[in-house]
Design a protein around this motif. Structure first.
Motif, PDB file in Angstrom:
ATOM      1  N   LEU A 265       0.813  -1.211   0.000  1.00 25.85           N
ATOM      2  CA  LEU A 265       0.000   0.000   0.000  1.00 25.85           C
ATOM      3  C   LEU A 265       0.853   1.271   0.000  1.00 25.85           C
ATOM      4  O   LEU A 265       0.306   2.372   0.009  1.00 25.85           O
ATOM      5  N   SER A 266       2.168   1.108  -0.044  1.00 22.55           N
ATOM      6  CA  SER A 266       3.072   2.253  -0.136  1.00 22.55           C
ATOM      7  C   SER A 266       3.787   2.302  -1.480  1.00 22.55           C
ATOM      8  O   SER A 266       4.674   3.126  -1.681  1.00 22.55           O
ATOM      9  N   GLN A 267       3.396   1.425  -2.408  1.00 23.05           N
ATOM     10  CA  GLN A 267       4.054   1.359  -3.715  1.00 23.05           C
ATOM     11  C   GLN A 267       3.186   2.035  -4.776  1.00 23.05           C
ATOM     12  O   GLN A 267       2.176   1.492  -5.204  1.00 23.05           O
ATOM     13  N   GLY A 268       3.577   3.251  -5.168  1.00 22.70           N
ATOM     14  CA  GLY A 268       2.861   3.984  -6.211  1.00 22.70           C
ATOM     15  C   GLY A 268       1.499   4.461  -5.775  1.00 22.70           C
ATOM     16  O   GLY A 268       0.616   4.666  -6.619  1.00 22.70           O
ATOM     17  N   THR A 269       1.283   4.656  -4.486  1.00 23.05           N
ATOM     18  CA  THR A 269      -0.020   5.072  -3.975  1.00 23.05           C
ATOM     19  C   THR A 269       0.034   6.490  -3.416  1.00 23.05           C
ATOM     20  O   THR A 269       1.111   7.077  -3.275  1.00 23.05           O
TER      21      THR A 269
ATOM     22  N   GLU B 290      -1.710   4.065   6.243  1.00 22.19           N
ATOM     23  CA  GLU B 290      -2.284   4.538   7.504  1.00 22.19           C
ATOM     24  C   GLU B 290      -3.811   4.620   7.421  1.00 22.19           C
ATOM     25  O   GLU B 290      -4.513   4.247   8.376  1.00 22.19           O
ATOM     26  N   ARG B 291      -4.343   5.098   6.281  1.00 20.35           N
ATOM     27  CA  ARG B 291      -5.801   5.177   6.128  1.00 20.35           C
ATOM     28  C   ARG B 291      -6.443   3.799   6.122  1.00 20.35           C
ATOM     29  O   ARG B 291      -7.507   3.580   6.726  1.00 20.35           O
ATOM     30  N   PHE B 292      -5.795   2.857   5.432  1.00 21.66           N
ATOM     31  CA  PHE B 292      -6.341   1.500   5.384  1.00 21.66           C
ATOM     32  C   PHE B 292      -6.321   0.864   6.770  1.00 21.66           C
ATOM     33  O   PHE B 292      -7.313   0.255   7.205  1.00 21.66           O
ATOM     34  N   ASP B 293      -5.191   1.000   7.483  1.00 21.91           N
ATOM     35  CA  ASP B 293      -5.092   0.414   8.818  1.00 21.91           C
ATOM     36  C   ASP B 293      -6.116   1.031   9.772  1.00 21.91           C
ATOM     37  O   ASP B 293      -6.722   0.331  10.590  1.00 21.91           O
ATOM     38  N   SER B 294      -6.318   2.340   9.661  1.00 20.39           N
ATOM     39  CA  SER B 294      -7.291   3.017  10.508  1.00 20.39           C
ATOM     40  C   SER B 294      -8.700   2.485  10.262  1.00 20.39           C
ATOM     41  O   SER B 294      -9.478   2.270  11.203  1.00 20.39           O
ATOM     42  N   LEU B 295      -9.030   2.241   8.995  1.00 23.98           N
ATOM     43  CA  LEU B 295     -10.343   1.706   8.659  1.00 23.98           C
ATOM     44  C   LEU B 295     -10.520   0.305   9.231  1.00 23.98           C
ATOM     45  O   LEU B 295     -11.573  -0.027   9.784  1.00 23.98           O
ATOM     46  N   MET B 296      -9.498  -0.536   9.111  1.00 21.21           N
ATOM     47  CA  MET B 296      -9.594  -1.889   9.651  1.00 21.21           C
ATOM     48  C   MET B 296      -9.778  -1.857  11.172  1.00 21.21           C
ATOM     49  O   MET B 296     -10.551  -2.640  11.743  1.00 21.21           O
ATOM     50  N   ASN B 297      -9.081  -0.941  11.839  1.00 19.98           N
ATOM     51  CA  ASN B 297      -9.233  -0.818  13.296  1.00 19.98           C
ATOM     52  C   ASN B 297     -10.637  -0.341  13.674  1.00 19.98           C
ATOM     53  O   ASN B 297     -11.197  -0.767  14.683  1.00 19.98           O
TER      54      ASN B 297
ATOM     55  N   SER C 261      -5.760 -10.519   8.742  1.00 28.49           N
ATOM     56  CA  SER C 261      -5.163 -10.229  10.033  1.00 28.49           C
ATOM     57  C   SER C 261      -5.304  -8.739  10.312  1.00 28.49           C
ATOM     58  O   SER C 261      -5.256  -7.920   9.391  1.00 28.49           O
ATOM     59  N   SER C 262      -5.437  -8.400  11.581  1.00 33.83           N
ATOM     60  CA  SER C 262      -5.589  -7.000  11.954  1.00 33.83           C
ATOM     61  C   SER C 262      -4.258  -6.276  11.799  1.00 33.83           C
ATOM     62  O   SER C 262      -3.196  -6.905  11.760  1.00 33.83           O
ATOM     63  N   PRO C 263      -4.275  -4.946  11.701  1.00 32.34           N
ATOM     64  CA  PRO C 263      -3.010  -4.193  11.612  1.00 32.34           C
ATOM     65  C   PRO C 263      -2.057  -4.505  12.749  1.00 32.34           C
ATOM     66  O   PRO C 263      -0.844  -4.607  12.545  1.00 32.34           O
ATOM     67  N   GLU C 264      -2.597  -4.667  13.966  1.00 37.17           N
ATOM     68  CA  GLU C 264      -1.728  -4.955  15.110  1.00 37.17           C
ATOM     69  C   GLU C 264      -1.049  -6.313  14.959  1.00 37.17           C
ATOM     70  O   GLU C 264       0.153  -6.451  15.218  1.00 37.17           O
TER      71      GLU C 264
END
Length: 342
Positions: free
Chosen positions: A184-188, A194-201, A212-215
């Motif tokens: 998610l950090s390649q060419g994005t 961070e936005r994706f992880d926040s949404l999953m949380n 699997s969760s971000p944690e």
């Protein structure tokens, strides 16, 4: 109900003759016919389908029931879509392998989704994916969920459509994340991970499940988790993590002198930066720590992303891991640049 199957043959004048299948096979199919409810329909259809797709020689060698192990979803999907089944699939269907996504159940108890991400401009969306643009395990995972009577959609996350994605995933009871760390950090857009992880949380806090969760990915996604268990019965005591070129050189020379190694970069998957390493043209020491390899010792190396084999000295391999190909590392066939400590 399963029809009485016949085996056809063309005669010299162009007409067809039909010979019934042998008694044992016919009785097997009749067993499906007299079973009850949806299991009878699914079982008979699966048996008839498997029989029609095999030759007489295959049927004789493998037996009827062993033919029910591999089926393409395209051939059986019309039956399943029409049935709009509820609850777990009968074993006759659940035991089959489908190469495409199965039709969703009519009234699923739970709704799940497998989430992937395609790297912009990358072939197939990334080296972890096949020609269809999906990870090789994505469809089997989704179909395994569907076979239990629950639904499972395949969704692609797009960094420039985060809000639409966020709204859409609220309908699901659980999310299965199949995105490699770092993708998610390649060419994005900046901050995509961070936005994706926040949404999953947020989904987790709302009572939904995320695997699997971000944690969990942060704590267990790195390969150094293997070092934490190296003293357990499921681990190996000569498992180490290296964070400097000096530590890598010292540790690798000692461990590879003892037995073959698996060398992995700390992040990534799909075989990128993962090497099987053997001592080539020499003998391993009897006990760990008895000896250490020299710079000139030869190694046989296989990279797991494509299984290609290379031969290099210890010095060249360590230089490749630290600084990449060229220079002291020499020429390499690998499509990836090394530099695993960066």
């Amino acid at each position: 109900a399963a029809p009485r199957l016949t085996r056809g043959a063309r005669t010299a004048n162009g007409t067809h003759t039909h010979t019934p299948v042998n008694h044992t096979q016919d009785m097997m199919l009749r067993t499906f016919r007299f079973a009850s409810g949806a299991a009878a329909l699914a079982g008979a259809s699966a048996a008839a389908f498997a029989y029609s797709k095999t030759t007489e020689e295959e049927r004789r060698q493998r037996g009827l029931f062993s033919m029910l192990t591999t089926v393409c979803a395209e051939d059986l999907s019309s039956f399943l879509a029409k049935a709009r089944f509820d609850g777990p699939l009968p074993i006759a269907i659940a035991s089959l392998r489908f190469n495409e996504l199965m039709p969703q159940p009519g009234r699923p108890k739970y709704q799940l989704a497998v989430v992937e991400f395609n790297i912009p401009s990358a072939v197939n969306g990334g080296s972890d994916k096949g020609p269809d643009g999906y990870r090789i395990d994505t469809i089997p995972i989704a179909n395994s969920v569907i076979k239990t009577g629950n639904s499972c959609e395949l969704i692609k996350y797009c960094d420039d459509k985060h809000d639409e994605f966020s709204t859409y995933v609220q309908r699901f009871d659980a999310i299965i994340v199949r995105i490699n760390p770092g993708q998610l950090s390649q060419g994005t857009l900046p901050g995509t991970q961070e936005r994706f992880d926040s949404l999953m949380n947020q989904l987790l806090l709302s009572g939904k499940l995320v695997w699997s969760s971000p944690e969990v990915q942060t704590r267990m996604g790195a390969k150094d988790a293997l070092v934490c268990i190296n003293q357990l019965s499921c681990g190996l005591p000569d498992t180490f993590a290296y964070y400097s070129g000096e530590a890598l050189e010292e540790g690798f020379k000692k461990t590879c002198a003892f037995q073959p190694r698996v060398i992995k970069q700390n992040r990534g998957s799909a075989g990128e930066g993962i090497w099987l390493v053997w001592l080539h043209g020499g003998d391993y020491c009897e006990n760990f720590g008895d000896s250490s390899l020299k710079d000139t010792c030869m190694l046989k190396l296989m990279e797991m992303n494509d299984s290609h084999v290379e031969y290099h000295t210890v010095k060249e391999f360590i230089a490749f891991c630290v600084d990449g190909p060229g220079g002291a590392a020499g020429e390499w066939k690998s499509a990836f640049p090394g530099k695993y400590l960066e």
